[in-house]
Design an enzyme around this catalytic site. Structure first.
Site, short mmCIF file in Angstrom:
data_model
loop_
_atom_site.label_atom_id
_atom_site.label_comp_id
_atom_site.label_asym_id
_atom_site.label_seq_id
_atom_site.Cartn_x
_atom_site.Cartn_y
_atom_site.Cartn_z
CB SER A 1 -7.94 3.29 2.82
OG SER A 1 -7.11 2.68 3.96
CE LYS B 1 -3.82 1.88 2.65
NZ LYS B 1 -4.96 1.62 3.85
CB SER C 1 -8.38 0.52 5.78
OG SER C 1 -9.29 1.55 5.78
#
Length: 554
Positions: A196, A114, A220
Protein backbone atom coordinates in the site's frame (compact mmCIF):
# COMPACT_ATOMS: atom_id res chain seq x y z
CA UNK A 1 -3.07 20.92 -8.97
CA UNK A 2 0.47 19.58 -9.17
CA UNK A 3 1.21 21.74 -12.23
CA UNK A 4 -0.11 24.85 -10.48
CA UNK A 5 1.98 24.17 -7.39
CA UNK A 6 5.06 23.61 -9.51
CA UNK A 7 4.68 26.93 -11.37
CA UNK A 8 4.09 28.70 -8.06
CA UNK A 9 7.24 27.13 -6.69
CA UNK A 10 9.31 28.34 -9.64
CA UNK A 11 8.09 31.90 -9.07
CA UNK A 12 8.89 31.71 -5.35
CA UNK A 13 12.29 30.27 -6.20
CA UNK A 14 13.30 33.47 -7.97
CA UNK A 15 12.07 35.63 -5.09
CA UNK A 16 14.65 34.17 -2.68
CA UNK A 17 17.76 35.81 -4.07
CA UNK A 18 19.82 35.18 -0.95
CA UNK A 19 19.68 31.42 -1.43
CA UNK A 20 22.31 31.70 -4.16
CA UNK A 21 24.98 32.70 -1.62
CA UNK A 22 28.01 30.45 -1.77
CA UNK A 23 27.08 28.53 -4.91
CA UNK A 24 30.70 28.35 -6.05
CA UNK A 25 32.32 25.07 -5.05
CA UNK A 26 36.05 25.28 -4.43
CA UNK A 27 36.75 21.62 -5.14
CA UNK A 28 38.95 21.95 -8.21
CA UNK A 29 37.00 25.02 -9.28
CA UNK A 30 34.02 22.94 -10.48
CA UNK A 31 30.63 22.19 -9.04
CA UNK A 32 29.77 18.62 -8.21
CA UNK A 33 26.07 17.84 -8.55
CA UNK A 34 24.90 14.40 -7.42
CA UNK A 35 22.56 12.50 -9.73
CA UNK A 36 19.16 12.78 -8.05
CA UNK A 37 18.23 9.29 -9.29
CA UNK A 38 20.74 7.86 -6.81
CA UNK A 39 21.76 10.77 -4.57
CA UNK A 40 22.21 9.77 -0.93
CA UNK A 41 21.44 11.92 2.09
CA UNK A 42 25.16 12.27 2.81
CA UNK A 43 25.89 13.35 -0.77
CA UNK A 44 23.14 15.93 -0.60
CA UNK A 45 24.42 17.21 2.74
CA UNK A 46 27.93 17.50 1.30
CA UNK A 47 26.64 19.71 -1.53
CA UNK A 48 24.50 21.77 0.82
CA UNK A 49 27.42 22.30 3.22
CA UNK A 50 29.72 23.27 0.37
CA UNK A 51 27.23 25.76 -1.03
CA UNK A 52 27.09 23.94 -4.36
CA UNK A 53 23.30 24.08 -4.13
CA UNK A 54 20.65 24.95 -1.57
CA UNK A 55 17.59 23.27 -0.13
CA UNK A 56 15.51 25.62 -2.27
CA UNK A 57 17.34 24.20 -5.28
CA UNK A 58 16.62 20.68 -4.05
CA UNK A 59 12.90 21.29 -3.59
CA UNK A 60 12.69 23.02 -6.98
CA UNK A 61 14.48 20.13 -8.68
CA UNK A 62 12.26 17.51 -7.05
CA UNK A 63 9.11 19.45 -7.96
CA UNK A 64 10.29 19.55 -11.58
CA UNK A 65 11.10 15.82 -11.57
CA UNK A 66 7.64 15.02 -10.22
CA UNK A 67 6.07 17.25 -12.86
CA UNK A 68 7.87 15.30 -15.62
CA UNK A 69 6.65 11.79 -14.82
CA UNK A 70 3.79 11.89 -12.33
CA UNK A 71 0.85 12.92 -14.53
CA UNK A 72 2.76 13.44 -17.76
CA UNK A 73 4.80 10.96 -19.79
CA UNK A 74 4.51 7.53 -18.14
CA UNK A 75 1.92 8.95 -15.67
CA UNK A 76 3.29 6.96 -12.72
CA UNK A 77 0.87 8.67 -10.30
CA UNK A 78 3.26 8.28 -7.39
CA UNK A 79 2.50 11.68 -5.81
CA UNK A 80 -0.91 12.95 -4.72
CA UNK A 81 -0.04 16.53 -3.89
CA UNK A 82 2.86 18.85 -3.15
CA UNK A 83 3.47 21.00 -0.10
CA UNK A 84 2.79 24.63 -1.09
CA UNK A 85 5.02 25.78 1.79
CA UNK A 86 7.98 23.56 0.95
CA UNK A 87 9.98 26.28 -0.81
CA UNK A 88 9.54 28.84 1.95
CA UNK A 89 10.47 26.21 4.54
CA UNK A 90 13.53 25.33 2.48
CA UNK A 91 14.57 28.98 2.35
CA UNK A 92 14.26 29.27 6.13
CA UNK A 93 16.41 26.17 6.60
CA UNK A 94 19.00 27.49 4.15
CA UNK A 95 19.28 30.70 6.18
CA UNK A 96 19.54 28.70 9.40
CA UNK A 97 22.33 26.56 7.91
CA UNK A 98 24.33 29.66 7.00
CA UNK A 99 23.71 31.35 10.33
CA UNK A 100 24.12 28.56 12.88
CA UNK A 101 24.90 25.37 10.96
CA UNK A 102 22.76 22.33 10.27
CA UNK A 103 20.72 20.44 12.84
CA UNK A 104 21.81 17.02 11.59
CA UNK A 105 21.67 14.57 8.70
CA UNK A 106 18.17 15.56 7.57
CA UNK A 107 18.53 19.35 7.72
CA UNK A 108 17.05 20.72 4.50
CA UNK A 109 16.34 17.26 3.04
CA UNK A 110 12.98 16.85 1.21
CA UNK A 111 10.84 13.85 2.21
CA UNK A 112 7.64 12.41 0.73
CA UNK A 113 5.06 11.03 3.16
CA UNK A 114 2.50 8.35 2.49
CA UNK A 115 -0.93 9.97 2.43
CA UNK A 116 -2.09 8.29 5.65
CA UNK A 117 0.54 10.21 7.70
CA UNK A 118 -1.01 13.40 9.06
CA UNK A 119 0.25 16.92 8.49
CA UNK A 120 -1.50 20.00 9.83
CA UNK A 121 -4.06 21.28 7.34
CA UNK A 122 -2.82 24.88 7.72
CA UNK A 123 0.28 23.87 5.76
CA UNK A 124 -1.94 23.27 2.74
CA UNK A 125 -1.95 19.49 2.32
CA UNK A 126 -4.58 16.83 2.91
CA UNK A 127 -4.37 13.55 4.83
CA UNK A 128 -6.82 11.16 3.19
CA UNK A 129 -5.49 7.58 2.84
CA UNK A 130 -6.34 8.12 -0.83
CA UNK A 131 -10.07 8.56 -0.18
CA UNK A 132 -12.28 11.48 -1.20
CA UNK A 133 -14.18 10.93 2.06
CA UNK A 134 -11.32 12.71 3.89
CA UNK A 135 -10.56 15.43 1.34
CA UNK A 136 -10.47 18.77 3.15
CA UNK A 137 -10.58 17.16 6.59
CA UNK A 138 -8.66 18.91 9.38
CA UNK A 139 -6.48 16.79 11.65
CA UNK A 140 -5.69 18.00 15.17
CA UNK A 141 -1.90 17.82 14.79
CA UNK A 142 1.08 16.53 12.85
CA UNK A 143 1.77 12.82 13.15
CA UNK A 144 4.38 11.90 15.76
CA UNK A 145 6.94 10.94 13.12
CA UNK A 146 6.35 14.20 11.27
CA UNK A 147 7.09 16.20 14.44
CA UNK A 148 10.41 14.37 14.70
CA UNK A 149 11.22 15.00 11.05
CA UNK A 150 10.48 18.71 11.36
CA UNK A 151 12.63 19.01 14.51
CA UNK A 152 15.46 17.37 12.55
CA UNK A 153 15.11 20.02 9.83
CA UNK A 154 13.52 17.83 7.16
CA UNK A 155 11.22 19.38 4.56
CA UNK A 156 7.89 17.69 3.90
CA UNK A 157 7.81 17.73 0.10
CA UNK A 158 4.33 16.30 -0.37
CA UNK A 159 2.07 13.27 -0.03
CA UNK A 160 2.56 10.02 -1.90
CA UNK A 161 -0.22 8.02 -3.50
CA UNK A 162 -1.13 4.72 -1.84
CA UNK A 163 -3.52 1.79 -2.01
CA UNK A 164 -6.70 3.32 -0.62
CA UNK A 165 -7.14 2.73 3.13
CA UNK A 166 -3.74 1.02 3.10
CA UNK A 167 -5.12 -1.76 0.88
CA UNK A 168 -7.86 -2.54 3.38
CA UNK A 169 -10.87 -1.59 1.27
CA UNK A 170 -11.43 -4.68 -0.85
CA UNK A 171 -10.18 -6.71 -3.79
CA UNK A 172 -8.47 -3.84 -5.58
CA UNK A 173 -5.02 -3.67 -7.20
CA UNK A 174 -2.03 -2.37 -5.28
CA UNK A 175 -1.43 1.33 -5.75
CA UNK A 176 -5.00 2.34 -6.64
CA UNK A 177 -6.85 5.05 -4.73
CA UNK A 178 -9.88 7.12 -5.57
CA UNK A 179 -7.89 10.35 -5.29
CA UNK A 180 -4.68 9.23 -6.95
CA UNK A 181 -5.93 6.54 -9.35
CA UNK A 182 -3.47 3.82 -10.39
CA UNK A 183 0.16 4.22 -9.32
CA UNK A 184 2.50 2.10 -11.47
CA UNK A 185 6.04 0.77 -11.22
CA UNK A 186 8.85 2.69 -12.95
CA UNK A 187 10.76 -0.45 -14.01
CA UNK A 188 8.25 -1.66 -16.62
CA UNK A 189 5.19 0.13 -18.03
CA UNK A 190 2.10 -0.55 -15.90
CA UNK A 191 3.92 -2.99 -13.62
CA UNK A 192 2.64 -3.65 -10.09
CA UNK A 193 4.17 -1.22 -7.53
CA UNK A 194 3.02 -3.54 -4.70
CA UNK A 195 1.95 -3.02 -1.12
CA UNK A 196 0.00 0.00 0.00
CA UNK A 197 3.06 2.29 0.27
CA UNK A 198 3.15 2.20 -3.50
CA UNK A 199 3.69 5.88 -4.23
CA UNK A 200 6.43 6.03 -1.60
CA UNK A 201 8.14 3.10 -3.31
CA UNK A 202 7.90 4.48 -6.82
CA UNK A 203 8.85 7.99 -5.70
CA UNK A 204 12.00 6.83 -3.95
CA UNK A 205 12.98 4.46 -6.76
CA UNK A 206 13.57 7.20 -9.35
CA UNK A 207 14.49 10.12 -7.10
CA UNK A 208 11.26 12.10 -6.80
CA UNK A 209 12.39 12.85 -3.23
CA UNK A 210 15.50 12.25 -1.20
CA UNK A 211 13.70 9.69 0.96
CA UNK A 212 10.13 8.55 1.60
CA UNK A 213 8.12 7.16 4.49
CA UNK A 214 5.74 4.22 4.27
CA UNK A 215 3.57 2.28 6.67
CA UNK A 216 3.17 -1.46 7.04
CA UNK A 217 0.53 -3.67 8.56
CA UNK A 218 1.51 -6.76 6.58
CA UNK A 219 3.85 -6.23 3.64
CA UNK A 220 3.25 -2.59 2.76
CA UNK A 221 6.84 -1.41 3.25
CA UNK A 222 8.50 -4.73 2.47
CA UNK A 223 6.72 -5.46 -0.81
CA UNK A 224 6.96 -2.01 -2.48
CA UNK A 225 10.61 -1.86 -1.41
CA UNK A 226 11.08 -5.24 -3.10
CA UNK A 227 9.21 -4.34 -6.30
CA UNK A 228 10.88 -0.94 -6.64
CA UNK A 229 14.56 -1.81 -6.04
CA UNK A 230 14.76 -0.15 -2.63
CA UNK A 231 16.04 -0.56 0.89
CA UNK A 232 13.12 -0.57 3.31
CA UNK A 233 12.85 -0.93 7.07
CA UNK A 234 9.64 -2.22 8.63
CA UNK A 235 10.33 -1.44 12.32
CA UNK A 236 9.12 -3.35 15.33
CA UNK A 237 5.62 -2.21 16.26
CA UNK A 238 6.19 0.44 18.92
CA UNK A 239 9.61 1.65 17.75
CA UNK A 240 8.07 4.48 15.71
CA UNK A 241 4.95 6.37 16.75
CA UNK A 242 1.65 5.71 15.00
CA UNK A 243 0.03 8.81 16.53
CA UNK A 244 -1.55 10.81 13.73
CA UNK A 245 -1.44 7.94 11.23
CA UNK A 246 -4.72 6.69 9.74
CA UNK A 247 -4.89 3.21 11.26
CA UNK A 248 -5.63 -0.39 10.47
CA UNK A 249 -4.31 -2.18 13.55
CA UNK A 250 -2.70 -1.09 16.81
CA UNK A 251 -0.95 -4.46 17.03
CA UNK A 252 0.46 -4.52 13.49
CA UNK A 253 0.80 -0.97 12.11
CA UNK A 254 4.28 0.56 11.97
CA UNK A 255 6.01 3.42 10.11
CA UNK A 256 9.39 3.17 8.42
CA UNK A 257 11.74 4.56 5.75
CA UNK A 258 11.89 3.56 2.09
CA UNK A 259 15.11 4.72 0.46
CA UNK A 260 17.68 3.89 -2.17
CA UNK A 261 20.22 2.65 0.37
CA UNK A 262 20.34 1.07 3.80
CA UNK A 263 22.51 3.98 4.96
CA UNK A 264 19.76 6.48 4.20
CA UNK A 265 17.15 4.25 5.83
CA UNK A 266 19.31 4.04 8.98
CA UNK A 267 19.62 7.83 9.08
CA UNK A 268 15.86 8.29 8.86
CA UNK A 269 15.03 5.56 11.38
CA UNK A 270 17.42 7.14 13.89
CA UNK A 271 15.33 10.31 13.64
CA UNK A 272 11.79 8.93 13.68
CA UNK A 273 12.25 6.18 16.31
CA UNK A 274 11.51 6.88 19.95
CA UNK A 275 8.84 7.07 22.61
CA UNK A 276 5.70 9.15 22.14
CA UNK A 277 3.13 9.65 24.93
CA UNK A 278 0.47 9.76 22.21
CA UNK A 279 1.20 6.12 21.27
CA UNK A 280 1.42 3.91 24.33
CA UNK A 281 2.95 1.02 22.34
CA UNK A 282 6.13 3.11 22.01
CA UNK A 283 6.50 3.26 25.80
CA UNK A 284 7.50 -0.43 25.81
CA UNK A 285 10.57 0.09 23.63
CA UNK A 286 14.10 0.25 25.09
CA UNK A 287 14.85 3.54 26.83
CA UNK A 288 17.61 4.49 24.44
CA UNK A 289 17.15 4.62 20.66
CA UNK A 290 20.33 3.40 18.97
CA UNK A 291 22.14 5.45 16.38
CA UNK A 292 21.35 3.03 13.59
CA UNK A 293 24.08 4.46 11.39
CA UNK A 294 26.57 2.74 13.70
CA UNK A 295 25.24 -0.57 12.40
CA UNK A 296 26.54 0.22 8.90
CA UNK A 297 29.47 -2.20 8.85
CA UNK A 298 30.56 -4.23 5.85
CA UNK A 299 31.64 -7.04 8.18
CA UNK A 300 28.35 -7.16 10.07
CA UNK A 301 27.60 -10.73 8.90
CA UNK A 302 30.96 -12.15 9.97
CA UNK A 303 30.50 -14.83 12.64
CA UNK A 304 26.69 -14.61 12.55
CA UNK A 305 24.20 -17.45 12.09
CA UNK A 306 21.50 -16.80 9.51
CA UNK A 307 18.63 -19.25 9.11
CA UNK A 308 16.56 -20.18 6.05
CA UNK A 309 12.97 -21.17 6.94
CA UNK A 310 12.31 -23.09 3.73
CA UNK A 311 9.22 -25.04 4.73
CA UNK A 312 6.10 -23.23 3.47
CA UNK A 313 8.08 -20.16 2.40
CA UNK A 314 10.14 -21.49 -0.52
CA UNK A 315 9.62 -23.66 -3.59
CA UNK A 316 5.85 -23.98 -3.38
CA UNK A 317 2.70 -22.24 -4.51
CA UNK A 318 2.10 -20.51 -1.16
CA UNK A 319 5.36 -18.57 -1.44
CA UNK A 320 4.69 -17.38 -4.98
CA UNK A 321 7.37 -19.71 -6.31
CA UNK A 322 9.36 -18.27 -9.23
CA UNK A 323 12.52 -19.73 -10.82
CA UNK A 324 14.21 -16.34 -11.23
CA UNK A 325 13.72 -15.47 -7.57
CA UNK A 326 14.80 -18.94 -6.43
CA UNK A 327 18.06 -18.76 -8.38
CA UNK A 328 18.83 -15.26 -7.11
CA UNK A 329 18.08 -16.33 -3.54
CA UNK A 330 20.49 -19.29 -3.68
CA UNK A 331 23.16 -16.91 -5.01
CA UNK A 332 22.38 -14.52 -2.13
CA UNK A 333 22.95 -17.32 0.38
CA UNK A 334 26.39 -17.87 -1.14
CA UNK A 335 27.15 -14.17 -0.76
CA UNK A 336 26.09 -14.32 2.89
CA UNK A 337 28.43 -17.28 3.40
CA UNK A 338 31.30 -15.44 1.71
CA UNK A 339 30.69 -12.52 4.07
CA UNK A 340 31.50 -14.80 6.99
CA UNK A 341 28.10 -15.98 8.17
CA UNK A 342 27.03 -19.54 8.85
CA UNK A 343 23.87 -20.25 6.87
CA UNK A 344 21.65 -22.74 8.68
CA UNK A 345 19.50 -24.29 5.98
CA UNK A 346 16.83 -25.26 6.69
CA UNK A 347 15.88 -23.48 9.90
CA UNK A 348 12.14 -23.81 9.71
CA UNK A 349 9.51 -21.90 11.66
CA UNK A 350 7.66 -24.60 13.66
CA UNK A 351 4.24 -22.95 13.32
CA UNK A 352 4.47 -22.13 9.59
CA UNK A 353 1.71 -24.46 8.40
CA UNK A 354 -0.60 -23.33 11.19
CA UNK A 355 -0.03 -19.69 10.22
CA UNK A 356 -1.09 -20.53 6.65
CA UNK A 357 -4.31 -22.15 7.86
CA UNK A 358 -5.08 -19.56 10.54
CA UNK A 359 -7.71 -16.85 10.12
CA UNK A 360 -6.59 -15.04 13.27
CA UNK A 361 -4.89 -12.15 11.48
CA UNK A 362 -8.12 -11.35 9.65
CA UNK A 363 -10.13 -11.38 12.90
CA UNK A 364 -7.67 -9.02 14.60
CA UNK A 365 -7.36 -6.61 11.68
CA UNK A 366 -11.08 -6.41 10.94
CA UNK A 367 -11.90 -5.72 14.59
CA UNK A 368 -9.17 -3.16 15.21
CA UNK A 369 -9.77 -1.38 11.91
CA UNK A 370 -13.42 -0.68 12.67
CA UNK A 371 -12.74 0.56 16.20
CA UNK A 372 -9.70 2.65 15.33
CA UNK A 373 -11.05 4.12 12.09
CA UNK A 374 -14.18 5.27 13.91
CA UNK A 375 -11.90 6.91 16.46
CA UNK A 376 -9.97 8.61 13.65
CA UNK A 377 -13.13 10.12 12.18
CA UNK A 378 -14.23 11.26 15.63
CA UNK A 379 -10.85 12.93 16.24
CA UNK A 380 -11.09 15.21 13.22
CA UNK A 381 -11.68 18.89 13.83
CA UNK A 382 -13.64 19.05 10.59
CA UNK A 383 -14.57 16.73 7.74
CA UNK A 384 -16.50 18.34 4.88
CA UNK A 385 -17.76 14.99 3.52
CA UNK A 386 -19.74 14.39 6.70
CA UNK A 387 -18.29 10.90 7.09
CA UNK A 388 -17.93 10.12 10.80
CA UNK A 389 -17.74 6.30 10.90
CA UNK A 390 -16.89 3.19 8.91
CA UNK A 391 -20.58 2.74 8.13
CA UNK A 392 -20.70 6.31 6.77
CA UNK A 393 -17.61 5.60 4.67
CA UNK A 394 -19.18 2.57 3.00
CA UNK A 395 -22.26 4.64 2.20
CA UNK A 396 -20.15 7.57 0.94
CA UNK A 397 -18.39 5.32 -1.56
CA UNK A 398 -21.72 3.95 -2.82
CA UNK A 399 -23.15 7.47 -3.08
CA UNK A 400 -20.14 8.78 -5.04
CA UNK A 401 -19.40 6.14 -7.68
CA UNK A 402 -17.65 8.58 -10.03
CA UNK A 403 -15.10 9.30 -7.31
CA UNK A 404 -14.81 6.05 -5.42
CA UNK A 405 -16.33 3.24 -7.49
CA UNK A 406 -15.32 3.59 -11.14
CA UNK A 407 -15.61 0.45 -13.30
CA UNK A 408 -13.31 -2.37 -12.12
CA UNK A 409 -12.63 -0.56 -8.81
CA UNK A 410 -15.92 -0.97 -6.97
CA UNK A 411 -15.09 -3.57 -4.33
CA UNK A 412 -15.61 -2.70 -0.64
CA UNK A 413 -15.63 -6.24 0.73
CA UNK A 414 -12.93 -5.59 3.34
CA UNK A 415 -14.71 -2.51 4.69
CA UNK A 416 -17.99 -4.41 4.84
CA UNK A 417 -16.38 -7.38 6.60
CA UNK A 418 -14.82 -5.07 9.21
CA UNK A 419 -18.14 -3.27 9.75
CA UNK A 420 -19.75 -6.59 10.72
CA UNK A 421 -17.38 -7.10 13.66
CA UNK A 422 -18.69 -6.62 17.21
CA UNK A 423 -15.76 -4.88 18.87
CA UNK A 424 -13.29 -6.39 21.31
CA UNK A 425 -15.09 -9.66 22.00
CA UNK A 426 -13.83 -13.09 23.05
CA UNK A 427 -13.10 -14.11 19.45
CA UNK A 428 -10.85 -11.07 19.05
CA UNK A 429 -8.83 -11.68 22.22
CA UNK A 430 -8.46 -15.37 21.40
CA UNK A 431 -7.18 -14.55 17.92
CA UNK A 432 -4.76 -11.95 19.30
CA UNK A 433 -3.27 -14.42 21.78
CA UNK A 434 -3.02 -17.14 19.16
CA UNK A 435 -1.16 -14.75 16.81
CA UNK A 436 1.43 -14.17 19.51
CA UNK A 437 1.85 -17.91 19.96
CA UNK A 438 2.05 -18.65 16.23
CA UNK A 439 4.28 -15.73 15.25
CA UNK A 440 6.60 -15.50 18.24
CA UNK A 441 6.52 -18.31 20.83
CA UNK A 442 6.26 -21.15 18.30
CA UNK A 443 7.24 -18.96 15.34
CA UNK A 444 10.17 -16.65 14.75
CA UNK A 445 11.52 -16.79 18.30
CA UNK A 446 11.32 -20.58 18.32
CA UNK A 447 13.32 -20.85 15.09
CA UNK A 448 15.94 -18.37 16.34
CA UNK A 449 16.32 -20.19 19.65
CA UNK A 450 16.30 -23.75 18.30
CA UNK A 451 19.07 -23.04 15.77
CA UNK A 452 20.91 -20.36 17.78
CA UNK A 453 20.35 -17.81 15.02
CA UNK A 454 20.94 -14.09 14.74
CA UNK A 455 18.29 -13.63 12.02
CA UNK A 456 16.23 -15.35 9.33
CA UNK A 457 16.40 -14.58 5.61
CA UNK A 458 13.97 -15.11 2.72
CA UNK A 459 13.03 -13.51 -0.60
CA UNK A 460 10.75 -10.53 0.05
CA UNK A 461 7.87 -12.14 -1.82
CA UNK A 462 4.79 -14.22 -1.15
CA UNK A 463 4.14 -15.27 2.44
CA UNK A 464 7.41 -13.93 3.92
CA UNK A 465 5.90 -10.97 5.79
CA UNK A 466 3.12 -12.79 7.67
CA UNK A 467 4.92 -14.30 10.71
CA UNK A 468 6.57 -10.96 11.49
CA UNK A 469 3.35 -9.06 10.82
CA UNK A 470 1.14 -10.92 13.28
CA UNK A 471 3.55 -10.24 16.18
CA UNK A 472 4.88 -6.84 15.07
CA UNK A 473 8.48 -7.96 14.45
CA UNK A 474 10.93 -6.06 12.20
CA UNK A 475 11.99 -6.72 8.60
CA UNK A 476 14.84 -5.12 6.65
CA UNK A 477 14.61 -5.47 2.86
CA UNK A 478 17.31 -4.89 0.25
CA UNK A 479 17.46 -5.44 -3.54
CA UNK A 480 18.00 -9.06 -4.60
CA UNK A 481 17.54 -9.12 -8.38
CA UNK A 482 15.38 -8.42 -11.43
CA UNK A 483 13.09 -10.52 -13.57
CA UNK A 484 14.85 -11.45 -16.84
CA UNK A 485 13.85 -9.87 -20.13
CA UNK A 486 12.23 -13.11 -21.32
CA UNK A 487 10.00 -13.66 -18.26
CA UNK A 488 6.36 -14.30 -19.25
CA UNK A 489 4.33 -11.21 -18.39
CA UNK A 490 1.62 -11.91 -15.83
CA UNK A 491 -1.52 -10.07 -14.78
CA UNK A 492 -1.86 -8.32 -11.41
CA UNK A 493 -5.27 -6.70 -11.77
CA UNK A 494 -6.91 -4.24 -14.17
CA UNK A 495 -4.17 -2.66 -16.32
CA UNK A 496 -1.35 -3.97 -14.06
CA UNK A 497 1.27 -6.59 -14.90
CA UNK A 498 3.50 -8.80 -12.72
CA UNK A 499 5.94 -10.37 -13.19
CA UNK A 500 7.43 -8.37 -16.04
CA UNK A 501 10.87 -7.86 -17.61
CA UNK A 502 13.23 -5.86 -15.42
CA UNK A 503 10.89 -5.57 -12.43
CA UNK A 504 12.94 -5.86 -9.21
CA UNK A 505 12.53 -8.22 -6.28
CA UNK A 506 14.11 -8.05 -2.83
CA UNK A 507 15.71 -9.97 0.03
CA UNK A 508 14.39 -9.73 3.60
CA UNK A 509 16.26 -10.18 6.89
CA UNK A 510 13.95 -10.58 9.88
CA UNK A 511 14.24 -11.38 13.56
CA UNK A 512 12.82 -10.81 17.01
CA UNK A 513 11.45 -7.59 18.50
CA UNK A 514 13.73 -4.53 18.42
CA UNK A 515 16.49 -6.33 16.51
CA UNK A 516 16.67 -3.52 13.92
CA UNK A 517 20.29 -2.66 14.68
CA UNK A 518 21.51 -6.15 13.77
CA UNK A 519 19.18 -6.47 10.78
CA UNK A 520 20.35 -3.13 9.39
CA UNK A 521 23.95 -4.32 9.67
CA UNK A 522 23.14 -7.56 7.82
CA UNK A 523 21.27 -5.72 5.09
CA UNK A 524 24.07 -3.18 4.71
CA UNK A 525 26.79 -5.85 4.46
CA UNK A 526 24.83 -7.69 1.77
CA UNK A 527 23.95 -4.47 -0.09
CA UNK A 528 27.54 -3.27 -0.17
CA UNK A 529 28.84 -6.66 -1.31
CA UNK A 530 26.37 -6.95 -4.20
CA UNK A 531 25.29 -3.39 -5.16
CA UNK A 532 22.30 -5.01 -6.83
CA UNK A 533 20.33 -1.77 -7.09
CA UNK A 534 22.87 -0.33 -9.53
CA UNK A 535 22.54 -3.24 -11.98
CA UNK A 536 19.41 -1.88 -13.64
CA UNK A 537 17.50 1.38 -13.93
CA UNK A 538 13.86 2.19 -14.56
CA UNK A 539 12.58 2.22 -18.15
CA UNK A 540 13.82 5.36 -19.94
CA UNK A 541 10.58 7.37 -20.08
CA UNK A 542 10.10 6.90 -16.34
CA UNK A 543 13.43 8.50 -15.43
CA UNK A 544 13.07 12.26 -14.80
CA UNK A 545 15.58 14.40 -16.66
CA UNK A 546 15.78 17.43 -14.34
CA UNK A 547 18.94 17.56 -12.24
CA UNK A 548 20.27 20.00 -9.67
CA UNK A 549 22.67 21.48 -12.19
CA UNK A 550 19.72 22.47 -14.41
CA UNK A 551 18.10 24.34 -11.53
CA UNK A 552 21.25 26.04 -10.24
CA UNK A 553 22.32 27.20 -13.71
CA UNK A 554 18.86 28.34 -14.82
Amino acid sequence: MLRLHYLTCIVVFFLFGDVFAGLVNTRGGTRAFPDLYEASVDELQEGLDAGTFTSVDLVTAYFARIDEVNLKGPALRAVLELNPMALSQAADLDRERRATGKRGHLHGIPILLKDNIATVASEGMNTTAGSFSLLGSIVPDDAGVVKRLRRAGAIILGKANMSEWAHFRGNLPSGWSGRGLQCTNAYFPNADPCGSSSGSGVGASIGLAAVTLGTETDGSITCPSSNNNLAGIKPTVGLTSRAGVIPISAHQDTIGPMTRSIADAAIVLSVIAGKDPNDNFTLAQPDRVPDYTRALRKDALRGKRIGVPRHVFLNNSISGDDPSINVAFEQALNVIRRLGATVVDPADIPSAEEIVRSNNETVVLDTEFKVQLNQWFESLIENPSGVRSLADLIQFDDDNPDLEEPPQFTDQSQLIEAQRTQGFDDAYFTALAFNEDLGATRGIDAALKRHKLDALVLPATGFTTVPAAIVGYPIVTVPLGFFPDNVPIGRAGPNLVYPAPGVPFGLSFFGTAFSEFDLIGFGYAYEQATKTRLARRAFPDAIPKTQLEDVVRN
